[in-house]
Design a protein around this motif. Structure first.
Motif, short mmCIF file in Angstrom:
data_model
loop_
_atom_site.label_atom_id
_atom_site.label_comp_id
_atom_site.label_asym_id
_atom_site.label_seq_id
_atom_site.Cartn_x
_atom_site.Cartn_y
_atom_site.Cartn_z
N THR A 26 0.83 -1.21 0.00
CA THR A 26 0.00 0.00 0.00
C THR A 26 0.87 1.26 0.00
OG1 THR A 26 -1.82 -1.15 1.07
CG2 THR A 26 -1.76 1.23 1.32
N GLN A 53 -6.78 1.21 -0.88
CA GLN A 53 -7.18 -0.02 -0.16
C GLN A 53 -8.48 0.22 0.61
OE1 GLN A 53 -4.01 -1.83 2.05
NE2 GLN A 53 -5.31 -3.46 2.85
N ASP A 58 -5.49 -1.13 -5.30
CA ASP A 58 -5.02 -1.75 -4.06
C ASP A 58 -6.06 -2.75 -3.57
OD1 ASP A 58 -3.54 -2.38 -1.86
OD2 ASP A 58 -3.25 -0.30 -1.21
N GLU A 59 -5.76 -4.00 -3.70
CA GLU A 59 -6.67 -5.10 -3.33
C GLU A 59 -8.06 -4.94 -3.96
OE1 GLU A 59 -6.50 -6.46 0.63
OE2 GLU A 59 -4.36 -6.08 0.79
#
Ligand SMILES: Nc1ncnc2c1ncn2[C@@H]1O[C@H](COP(=O)(O)OP(=O)(O)OP(=O)(O)O)[C@@H](O)[C@H]1O
Ligand SMILES: [Mg+2]
Lengths: 275, 281
Positions: B42, B82, B159-160
């Motif tokens: 991150t 994220q 992010d994810e």
């Protein structure tokens, strides 16, 4: 989070974003502010106060108060909170990171939020105009017709409330801080008494004299210059805008200068309005 | 051409070094970023998204230096944090439209077409009038992906993105991202090795703020070649019981073991060793 806020300090490069996005964004922000439940509640309460005044206590004194400062309570107060909530929504939702890397700078967003306060202001002007027309149609007795400056003071307070809400969201990013600002406003509003005319320094300024019961009877007006009162309110609106812009803009000196100028104007007009 | 060049980048939070001299390069196509919790994925993505600045080392994004030319990079960037954090009273359409305005799409008709396009791309057309607070977690994630795709950005940082997506949506996401990756640079941080296998042309593995591996998913898989065994008994730390009642062991051969084909996950686990299973430092 503190690390991030420091690192994303805006510089002049950020102001090379598209200026043409500003009106579109301001319109969107105005729509958000106007559709906020607190704003809607404010207008509903004002409508309610018109209906109750007309229904029960009609007379020259309350009719004059209603059309001059009737908008400050509760519409102005509620617009302040609505503007604060709308301007701080992304921060409270944790969305600043997502919005912060978009090309439109935070400065531009703040400017749009300030301009959005014109939304409730214009609607308040419209409401005021409708109320004037209603007074004319129903031949509501008034001791004297209000001046345009006296009529403007209600919508100007609504405008100032909206802009100050944005400034408050930018400078005091803590839960409950808007309540403290409102308490400070109320304390400031109670400055000076009506007999000396110094109550004009506040925002909820009563113009006609209340006298003894029945309050509706005409008793004349408090001393003071209401033309300058409107200028004073306008200066405070502009000052709040400069304060909001000062927070993120890389043009610090410009906004400091603008703020100082409006402060001088507010002091001059504030002094000139006193009897 | 390399659109992302990271050279010796260091980033600290106080005394803690989240990125410790990280270097890698990547170009158009989909690059997967793997690594255990706290590896610095991150932090890296935030730096590439111009949220954070580097302490030392250099970054070049789309041929530019983000410390000197932030705005031109931001104009060509799509970013899903994220934890995006949505204005929850917005509807899906309103939120994506709001982001589109901030992305300088000022023409109303064009903007609305673009907003509808990205919402349809992530399969949310049916709920576009619904308030975000009324959506499920996976749907909210897809709203985040949709806004990152606005305006066809050349550099897409996710992010994810697949956290919380159901299998059908994961499939859809893979299809969407691999199409985007045909001519643009997509970087995605993830814990899903299957996504990396299915979607990424390159993979970078981070461990404690450093690059532990850089190559293709196939190369990562081959790290474990000849070292993955099915056996009736557990051996070592990198070992778990499978559905058939046998143990899958990574590393040296246990007794009565049968060699099997490794997956990317096996390669990843072997590469990180103890760090991957949460022991050691
Ligand atoms: N704002 C912060 N302040 C202090 N430390 C931080 C901050 N953000 C991250 N860290 C630390 O930096 C390290 C790297 O964090 P990062 O979020 O980049 O990891 P990650 O690889 O994304 O992990 P995950 O897979 O859990 O998302 C962690 O040890 C974390 O504790
Ligand atoms: Mg992470």
């Amino acid at each position: 989070m503190i690390v991030e806020l420091l690192e994303s300090h805006e510089d002049h490069e950020d102001l090379e974003d598209k200026v043409s996005a500003l009106p579109v964004l301001a319109l969107t922000e105005a729509r958000r502010l106007l559709r906020h439940p607190l704003t809607l509640l404010g207008f509903a309460l004002f409508a309610l106060s018109v209906v109750t005044e007309v229904g029960d206590y009609w007379g020259p004194r309350p009719a004059f108060s209603l059309i001059t400062n009737g908008m400050v309570l509760w519409l102005g107060v509620l617009v302040f909170f609505a503007a604060e909530l709308v301007a701080s929504a992304s921060r409270r939702a944790g969305g600043d990171e997502l919005l912060g890397v978009l090309p439109t700078s935070r400065t531009r967003r703040t400017a749009a939020s300030c301009l959005a306060a014109l939304g409730p202001f214009l609607v308040a002007c419209l409401v005021q105009a409708m109320l004037c027309a209603g007074y004319a149609v129903w031949e509501v007795p008034l001791e004297r017709p209000p001046t345009i400056f006296e009529l403007a003071s209600g919508p100007l307070c609504v405008l100032g409330a909206g802009v100050l809400g944005v400034a408050s969201a930018r400078w005091l990013p803590w839960r409950g801080s808007s309540m403290l600002v409102m308490v400070a406003l109320i304390l400031y509003n109670n400055i000076g008494d009506e007999a000396t005319g110094r109550h004009l320094l506040g925002f909820y300024a009563e113009l006609p004299i209340w006298g003894q019961w029945p309050y509706r009877a005409a008793k004349g007006f408090h001393p003071g210059n209401t033309d300058w009162h409107a200028v004073y309110l306008l200066a405070l609106c502009l000052g709040a805008g400069a304060l909001a812009m000062l927070r993120d803009s890389p043009r610090r000196w410009f906004w400091l200068g603008a703020g100082a100028l409006t402060l001088v104007l507010a002091v001059v007009a504030g002094w000139a309005q006193l009897p | 051409m390399n659109t992302v060049v990271v050279t010796n980048v260091v980033k600290s939070y106080g005394r803690y070094r989240a990125l410790d001299g990280l270097s890698f390069t990547t170009g158009p196509g989909v690059t997967g970023l793997l690594g255990p919790n706290g590896a610095g994925k991150t932090t890296l993505i935030r730096m590439l998204a111009t949220v954070l600045t580097v302490d030392s080392g250099t970054l070049r994004l789309l041929g530019r230096d983000p410390s000197a030319e932030r705005l031109p990079i931001r104009r060509r960037l799509g970013y899903l944090p994220q934890e995006p954090g949505f204005h929850r009273s917005f509807t899906v359409f309103e939120f994506v439209d709001y982001v589109a305005i901030l992305k300088e799409l000022t023409d109303r008709r064009e903007r609305h077409d673009e907003v509808r396009r990205v919402i349809a791309e992530v399969g949310l057309a049916a709920v576009s009038g619904k308030r975000i607070r009324a959506l499920s977690g996976g749907m909210r994630r897809r709203v985040g992906i949709a806004q990152a795709l606005l305006g066809e950005p050349e550099l897409v940082l996710l992010d994810e993105p697949t956290a919380g997506l159901d299998p059908e949506q994961r499939l859809r996401f893979r299809d969407l991202i691999s199409r985007i990756g045909e001519n643009r640079t997509v970087l995605l941080a993830t814990h899903q090795t299957e996504d990396v296998a299915a979607l990424c042309g390159r993979v970078v593995v981070l461990d404690q703020g450093r690059c532990a591996f850089e190559g293709t998913p196939e190369e990562l898989r081959r790290v474990a070649e000849g070292q993955v065994w099915l056996s009736p008994e557990r051996s070592g730390m990198l070992s778990w019981r499978t559905g058939e009642g046998l143990f899958r062991n990574i590393g040296g051969a246990p007794a009565a073991a049968r060699l099997v084909e490794p997956t990317i996950e096996d390669g990843y686990l072997l590469l990180l060793g103890d760090a991957a299973v949460g022991v050691g430092s």
